[in-house]
Motif scaffolding. Structure first.
Motif, PDB file in Angstrom:
ATOM      1  N   ALA A  30       0.838  -1.209   0.000  1.00  0.00           N
ATOM      2  CA  ALA A  30       0.000   0.000   0.000  1.00  0.00           C
ATOM      3  C   ALA A  30       0.868   1.253   0.000  1.00  0.00           C
ATOM      4  O   ALA A  30       0.604   2.209  -0.734  1.00  0.00           O
ATOM      5  N   ILE A  31       1.921   1.247   0.825  1.00  0.00           N
ATOM      6  CA  ILE A  31       2.831   2.396   0.879  1.00  0.00           C
ATOM      7  C   ILE A  31       3.505   2.606  -0.470  1.00  0.00           C
ATOM      8  O   ILE A  31       3.684   3.742  -0.930  1.00  0.00           O
ATOM      9  N   ALA A  32       3.864   1.509  -1.134  1.00  0.00           N
ATOM     10  CA  ALA A  32       4.545   1.580  -2.426  1.00  0.00           C
ATOM     11  C   ALA A  32       3.605   1.989  -3.555  1.00  0.00           C
ATOM     12  O   ALA A  32       4.064   2.290  -4.663  1.00  0.00           O
ATOM     13  N   GLY A  33       2.299   1.967  -3.295  1.00  0.00           N
ATOM     14  CA  GLY A  33       1.328   2.305  -4.332  1.00  0.00           C
ATOM     15  C   GLY A  33       0.967   1.139  -5.224  1.00  0.00           C
ATOM     16  O   GLY A  33       0.299   1.312  -6.250  1.00  0.00           O
ATOM     17  N   ALA A  34       1.391  -0.079  -4.833  1.00  0.00           N
ATOM     18  CA  ALA A  34       1.162  -1.251  -5.679  1.00  0.00           C
ATOM     19  C   ALA A  34      -0.315  -1.620  -5.774  1.00  0.00           C
ATOM     20  O   ALA A  34      -0.800  -2.016  -6.841  1.00  0.00           O
ATOM     21  N   TRP A  35      -1.047  -1.507  -4.655  1.00  0.00           N
ATOM     22  CA  TRP A  35      -2.481  -1.797  -4.694  1.00  0.00           C
ATOM     23  C   TRP A  35      -3.186  -0.822  -5.635  1.00  0.00           C
ATOM     24  O   TRP A  35      -4.052  -1.223  -6.424  1.00  0.00           O
ATOM     25  N   ASP A  36      -2.838   0.451  -5.549  1.00  0.00           N
ATOM     26  CA  ASP A  36      -3.460   1.460  -6.405  1.00  0.00           C
ATOM     27  C   ASP A  36      -3.124   1.216  -7.877  1.00  0.00           C
ATOM     28  O   ASP A  36      -3.982   1.351  -8.756  1.00  0.00           O
ATOM     29  N   TYR A  37      -1.881   0.848  -8.134  1.00  0.00           N
ATOM     30  CA  TYR A  37      -1.461   0.580  -9.517  1.00  0.00           C
ATOM     31  C   TYR A  37      -2.234  -0.612 -10.079  1.00  0.00           C
ATOM     32  O   TYR A  37      -2.679  -0.593 -11.230  1.00  0.00           O
ATOM     33  N   MET A  38      -2.390  -1.660  -9.269  1.00  0.00           N
ATOM     34  CA  MET A  38      -3.115  -2.840  -9.721  1.00  0.00           C
ATOM     35  C   MET A  38      -4.561  -2.500 -10.040  1.00  0.00           C
ATOM     36  O   MET A  38      -5.143  -2.983 -11.017  1.00  0.00           O
ATOM     37  N   ILE A 161       7.617  -2.712   0.797  1.00  0.00           N
ATOM     38  CA  ILE A 161       7.752  -1.489  -0.012  1.00  0.00           C
ATOM     39  C   ILE A 161       8.751  -1.692  -1.145  1.00  0.00           C
ATOM     40  O   ILE A 161       8.668  -1.031  -2.186  1.00  0.00           O
ATOM     41  N   SER A 162       9.677  -2.635  -0.975  1.00  0.00           N
ATOM     42  CA  SER A 162      10.735  -2.835  -1.970  1.00  0.00           C
ATOM     43  C   SER A 162      10.201  -3.310  -3.313  1.00  0.00           C
ATOM     44  O   SER A 162      10.953  -3.372  -4.291  1.00  0.00           O
ATOM     45  N   VAL A 163       8.923  -3.642  -3.395  1.00  0.00           N
ATOM     46  CA  VAL A 163       8.329  -3.966  -4.690  1.00  0.00           C
ATOM     47  C   VAL A 163       8.455  -2.774  -5.631  1.00  0.00           C
ATOM     48  O   VAL A 163       8.437  -2.929  -6.859  1.00  0.00           O
ATOM     49  N   ALA A 164       8.592  -1.576  -5.055  1.00  0.00           N
ATOM     50  CA  ALA A 164       8.842  -0.353  -5.837  1.00  0.00           C
ATOM     51  C   ALA A 164      10.065   0.333  -5.240  1.00  0.00           C
ATOM     52  O   ALA A 164       9.948   1.223  -4.394  1.00  0.00           O
ATOM     53  N   PRO A 165      11.274  -0.067  -5.640  1.00  0.00           N
ATOM     54  CA  PRO A 165      12.505   0.465  -5.030  1.00  0.00           C
ATOM     55  C   PRO A 165      12.604   1.987  -5.058  1.00  0.00           C
ATOM     56  O   PRO A 165      13.179   2.587  -4.138  1.00  0.00           O
ATOM     57  N   ALA A 276      -4.679   1.737   5.125  1.00  0.00           N
ATOM     58  CA  ALA A 276      -5.809   2.655   4.934  1.00  0.00           C
ATOM     59  C   ALA A 276      -5.319   4.086   4.749  1.00  0.00           C
ATOM     60  O   ALA A 276      -5.884   4.850   3.962  1.00  0.00           O
ATOM     61  N   ALA A 277      -4.253   4.445   5.459  1.00  0.00           N
ATOM     62  CA  ALA A 277      -3.708   5.799   5.356  1.00  0.00           C
ATOM     63  C   ALA A 277      -3.180   6.090   3.950  1.00  0.00           C
ATOM     64  O   ALA A 277      -3.298   7.199   3.442  1.00  0.00           O
ATOM     65  N   PHE A 278      -2.605   5.064   3.303  1.00  0.00           N
ATOM     66  CA  PHE A 278      -1.984   5.282   1.992  1.00  0.00           C
ATOM     67  C   PHE A 278      -2.879   4.916   0.814  1.00  0.00           C
ATOM     68  O   PHE A 278      -2.780   5.528  -0.250  1.00  0.00           O
ATOM     69  N   SER A 279      -3.724   3.903   0.990  1.00  0.00           N
ATOM     70  CA  SER A 279      -4.513   3.417  -0.152  1.00  0.00           C
ATOM     71  C   SER A 279      -6.015   3.398   0.097  1.00  0.00           C
ATOM     72  O   SER A 279      -6.761   2.889  -0.738  1.00  0.00           O
ATOM     73  N   GLY A 280      -6.462   3.907   1.242  1.00  0.00           N
ATOM     74  CA  GLY A 280      -7.892   3.968   1.495  1.00  0.00           C
ATOM     75  C   GLY A 280      -8.406   2.790   2.310  1.00  0.00           C
ATOM     76  O   GLY A 280      -7.742   1.758   2.440  1.00  0.00           O
ATOM     77  N   TRP A 281      -9.619   2.964   2.841  1.00  0.00           N
ATOM     78  CA  TRP A 281     -10.157   1.951   3.755  1.00  0.00           C
ATOM     79  C   TRP A 281     -10.387   0.574   3.116  1.00  0.00           C
ATOM     80  O   TRP A 281     -10.252  -0.444   3.815  1.00  0.00           O
TER      81      TRP A 281
END
Length: 304
Positions: A30-38, A161-165, A276-281
């Motif tokens: 979520a911090i890396a933005g991977a969920w949002d990207y998916m 988070i390292s999924v997005a270095p 939730a803080a980075f990608s929503g509830w």
């Protein structure tokens, strides 16, 4: 291993705790933005996302299970006096077999991480090193010990988070959150055998409170819908503060142990709050779905 079967060796790996480590990875995504990207690139990013999530989830399973099993190996002589019911001192698990299992689990965790990228692989190696260092040295250090244990958990979140270095380079200080939280648990847990550690309990409570402020602050900075993190923090407070208050009041090892158990399981809620803080509830809820699994396993296997 055949005499008592596989169950004692599973006990060494603390399965309920392993689930909390998976939550680290999912929050890291979520911090890396991977969920949002998916979610926005589900046609092109879907397969790669699930592969990376699987590899790093498997990695943390190996790292955590191997690390905590080495903890029991290192403590075998002391446990023979203080906790003779544990698998190794009770004779239900062979120390040599446990060492082989633990080593293979750590190696498995590192190899799985390298399937994602080299940054993940090196982070997994660092987590494994920190875990073994804590088992054989750190736990005996009054100040450095809790920090050492916290670094294991920090490395685990960074592993996600390292999924997005490129994101990891910018946001690595977020690792202070699990470091402080786990350092608090480690400090409190020292009263599980003998009790009478009121100062450590109060200090741990203050450290927990700082985690609430940090997560809410992140939510405020990251999302206009920052209020959605409040239910997650409310659940976290409900889980950790009543047992801690009872431990402070009674100073009895039994209640200190229950406070530690609640805090360990609640690592999933900490991670759900971060997600939730980075990608929503909705992503916070996905991470939170690990909680009933961990609670169920906690009834079958010891947490501490």
């Amino acid at each position: 291993m055949a005499k008592h079967g596989i169950f004692p060796y599973l006990q060494l790996t603390r399965p309920a705790n392993v689930i909390t480590a998976i939550a680290d990875i999912w929050a890291g995504f979520a911090i890396a933005g991977a969920w949002d990207y998916m979610a926005t690139n589900w046609i092109y990013g879907d397969q790669q996302f699930w592969q990376n999530l699987l590899w790093l989830s498997l990695s943390t399973i190996g790292l955590y299970a191997g690390g905590v099993a080495f903890n029991d190996i290192a403590d075998a002589e002391l446990d023979a006096i203080e906790r003779p019911e544990r698998p190794i001192p009770s004779g239900r698990a062979s120390k040599s077999h446990a060492m082989i299992m633990s080593t293979l689990l750590l190696v498995f965790g590192i190899v799985c991480a390298f399937q994602v990228n080299h940054v993940a692989g090196f982070l997994a190696s660092a987590v494994a090193l920190c875990a073994v260092l804590y088992d054989y040295w750190g736990k005996h250090q009054r100040i450095l010990g809790p920090i050492n244990m916290g670094l294991c958990r920090s490395g685990n979140l960074l592993l996600g988070i390292s999924v997005a270095p490129e994101v990891l380079q910018k946001i690595w200080p977020i690792a202070l959150i699990p470091l402080i939280y786990v350092a608090a648990i480690t400090m409190i847990s020292r009263g599980e055998v003998h009790g009478k550690n009121r100062k450590a309990l109060f200090a741990g409570g203050m450290m927990y409170a700082s985690i609430f402020l940090a997560i809410f602050g992140m939510a405020y900075l990251e999302s206009p819908g920052y209020l959605q993190v409040i239910p997650f923090l409310g659940l976290l407070g409900y889980m950790i503060f009543p047992p801690l208050a009872k431990a402070i009041r009674t100073q009895e090892p039994k209640f200190i142990g229950k406070s530690v158990k609640a805090a360990v399981i609640s690592l999933i809620i900490v991670n759900a709050s971060i997600a939730a803080a980075f990608s929503g509830w909705p992503i916070g809820i996905i991470v939170l779905l690990l909680l009933p699994i961990s609670l169920w396993l906690a009834k079958k296997f010891a947490v501490t």
